[in-house]
Design an enzyme around this catalytic site. Structure first.
Site, PDB file in Angstrom:
ATOM      1  CE  LYS A 126     -15.919  -9.041 -18.726  1.00 14.02           C
ATOM      2  NZ  LYS A 126     -17.134  -8.246 -18.501  1.00 14.02           N
ATOM      3  CG  ASP A 174     -19.846  -9.312 -16.675  1.00 12.81           C
ATOM      4  OD1 ASP A 174     -19.038 -10.203 -16.954  1.00 12.81           O
ATOM      5  OD2 ASP A 174     -19.513  -8.145 -16.428  1.00 12.81           O
ATOM      6  CG  HIS A 191       5.100  -5.934  -4.857  1.00 16.13           C
ATOM      7  ND1 HIS A 191       3.878  -5.771  -4.247  1.00 16.13           N
ATOM      8  CD2 HIS A 191       5.800  -4.812  -4.607  1.00 16.13           C
ATOM      9  CE1 HIS A 191       3.840  -4.598  -3.659  1.00 16.13           C
ATOM     10  NE2 HIS A 191       4.998  -3.991  -3.852  1.00 16.13           N
ATOM     11  CD  GLU A 242       2.006  -8.704  -5.256  1.00 17.09           C
ATOM     12  OE1 GLU A 242       2.853  -9.402  -4.682  1.00 17.09           O
ATOM     13  OE2 GLU A 242       1.768  -7.535  -4.930  1.00 17.09           O
ATOM     14  CB  CYS A 247       5.393  -4.179  -0.127  1.00 17.47           C
ATOM     15  SG  CYS A 247       6.313  -2.713  -0.539  1.00 17.47           S
ATOM     16  CE1 TYR A 248       1.891   1.082   5.697  1.00 18.47           C
ATOM     17  CE2 TYR A 248       0.217  -0.626   5.868  1.00 18.47           C
ATOM     18  CZ  TYR A 248       0.770   0.559   6.324  1.00 18.47           C
ATOM     19  OH  TYR A 248       0.227   1.208   7.393  1.00 18.47           O
ATOM     20  N   GLY A 298       0.836  -1.195   0.000  1.00 19.74           N
ATOM     21  CA  GLY A 298       0.000   0.000   0.000  1.00 19.74           C
ATOM     22  C   GLY A 298       0.865   1.237   0.000  1.00 19.74           C
TER      23      GLY A 298
END
Ligand code: XMP
Length: 510
Positions: free
Chosen positions: A366, A225, A167, A169, A82-83, A55
């Protein structure tokens, strides 16, 4: 809420959705929740592990976002990124300070033998993005990996608290996925039980339980959707679902027919086809301003939907294809996230129409909705269609909208799209369409002088539709499309190709 899940607490990093998806891709359900969640509320989710996201804040700032201290005492493994790592340090008595040297971009990671780094090669690349760093690790923690610049990973194996300064991810972190996998399986002992087949089965059961023998209505647009939502609910309650399809007269060529064939004939769903072309086009007469067009179309859409819904006596539920990014964006805003997307709500329905809401896709991203659609047997072509805006062709016809203009544009657009398919280019663009320009220019066909309008071809590649690159095509391809359009569409004598990115342009023309 489900057992065997990972909860990600949201501190506003732009990568939060990515962490959630990575965990789900590994077959474990993950949810993104606001960082200020109470321990009681968190308990209801029964997570096997918690990830504290990155963040933009600094832990030493006044009012820095923090988790409730009791969460640390719940005995659940925690991975801070991280944060999130800095917060773990700060809340456990360590120290975090602003670094002399910021660390952004790639770094080489030296790892020690630790369950978090099982099968992670030494010296692999990781992605750093931080100003602050840990200057004193709290008691009980030890360093388990480093880069030239910083203590890149720490662990308190007793409490099962872990921190990564980089990170894992993002794809730039070579073995990042492996580390997340190690955390959720080796440390949290999660089971792989999240798959679209399970989700479909479970959701169909839940819909049956919630709805019973009451009736449901749904606005079917033919988009991904609403279509997946409709097929899912139809599998659960059959004819107690009625779909309303509004033909605004601003749809693409044969769109209504296609929707009726796919969902009415093939899936045997009840669909009310409302031909509202005249109503929409009459209201749009003389209107040139884009925002006014949007307002009129949005207003008419709601009115038409309401009228049809009222005719259908006894519907208790309104089903909507709300998906996860819509849900978490609103949470992010409340918790101070920095990525706030502006919403386009034209073609949507207001919250208070007097129905109970049924939103079976609200936990899905999605690409998961698409997978679910395939699982439910919807044709691939329908599931991987480019997005189409609620106001339809009205924002692709610059200036006043008339039926002849809409008819011309529909034809030109259909040729462009057909050729994209023919050349295997459709799936390589994120959105492609034709726009109609309100000007006339001179041309010559045979020996006859023409004075007609141009269309402009727009095609973009993008991952989030917030920024986009125009898609480059070969001259040969462009020539094929241009020749076909000018030959086959009466009223068009020139074809332009839009080479503008977003920003500065938008994807649509209005
Ligand atoms: P822009 O033109 O803002 O478009 O770059 C970004 C994405 O949003 C879609 N879009 C809309 N969708 N109602 C919608 O439902 C609208 O009024 C609207 N305006 C733009 C656009 O098609 C693109 O995918």
């Amino acid at each position: 809420m489900r057992k065997n899940s990972i909860v990600i607490l949201d501190f506003g990093s732009q990568y939060n959705q990515l962490i959630t998806r990575r965990v789900r891709e590994l077959g474990v359900y993950a949810e993104l929740l606001p960082y200020h969640i109470s321990p009681e509320e968190l308990k209801k989710h029964e997570p096997l592990g918690i990830i504290l996201s990155g963040g933009p804040a600094s832990v030493y700032m006044d009012n820095a976002p923090k988790i409730h201290a009791d969460i640390l005492a719940m005995g659940i493994p925690i991975l801070g990124i991280c944060y999130g790592m800095q917060l773990l340090v700060h809340m456990n008595g360590g120290e975090v300070e602003q670094a002399d040297k910021q660390e952004f971009g790639k770094a080489k990671l030296q790892v020690s033998a630790h369950p978090l780094f099982k099968d992670v090669e030494n010296n692999s690349t990781v992605w750093m993005s931080h100003n602050d760093h840990v200057t004193k690790t709290p008691a009980g923690f030890q360093g388990i990996a480093s880069t030239n610049n910083s203590n890149a990973a720490i662990a308190d194996d007793q409490k099962k608290f872990y921190g990564l300064q980089f990170h894992p991810e993002v794809t730039h972190s070579q073995h990042g996925h492996k580390m997340i996998e190690n955390f959720i399986f080796n440390i949290c002992s999660c089971n792989k039980n999240w798959s679209m087949a399970n989700y479909a089965e479970e959701t169909i059961q839940n819909i049956r339980k919630t709805v019973g023998d009451q009736k449901v209505i749904l606005g079917l647009s033919g988009g991904v959707d609403s279509s997946v939502c409709a097929v899912l609910i139809h599998k659960a309650i059959g004819d107690n679902l009625t779909c309303i399809f509004v033909d605004t007269g601003l749809l693409r060529l044969n769109e209504g027919k296609q929707v009726m064939e796919t969902y009415g004939e093939h899936f045997h769903m009840n669909i009310i086809y409302v031909d509202a072309e005249e109503r929409f086009l009459t209201h749009l007469k003389g209107v040139k301003d884009p925002e006014q067009k949007r307002k009129l179309i949005g207003g008419d859409f709601i009115e038409v939907f309401k009228e049809e819904a009222e005719k259908l006596k006894g519907a208790e539920f309104l089903a909507q294809g709300t998906i996860y990014p819509d849900v978490i964006e609103s949470i992010s805003i409340n918790s101070g996230g920095t990525t706030i997307k502006s919403h386009h709500n034209v073609g949507g329905l207001p919250e208070k129409l007097g129905f109970k809401l049924l939103e079976p896709l609200r936990n899905l991203f999605k690409d998961e909705v698409r997978k679910l659609g395939e699982e439910l047997g919807i044709e691939r072509k329908m599931i991987y269609r480019h997005p189409f805006p609620g106001p339809g062709l009205a924002i692709r016809i610059i200036g006043e909208v008339t039926k002849p203009y809409a008819d011309i544009l529909r034809k030109a657009d259909a040729i462009f799209i057909e050729e994209l398919y023919n050349h295997d280019l459709y799936d390589k663009t994120s959105q492609a369409f034709a726009g109609l320009l309100p000007i006339h220019s001179v041309g010559v066909m045979g020996d006859i002088r023409t004075y007609e309008q141009p269309v402009v071809l727009r095609a973009v590649s993008t991952s989030d539709f917030m920024t986009a690159h125009f898609t480059p095509f070969s001259n040969e391809f462009l020539e094929i499309v241009s020749t076909r359009i000018t030959n086959e569409v009466k009223g068009i004598n020139r074809v332009f190709f839009d080479i503008t990115n977003k920003p500065p342009a938008t994807i649509e023309y209005e």
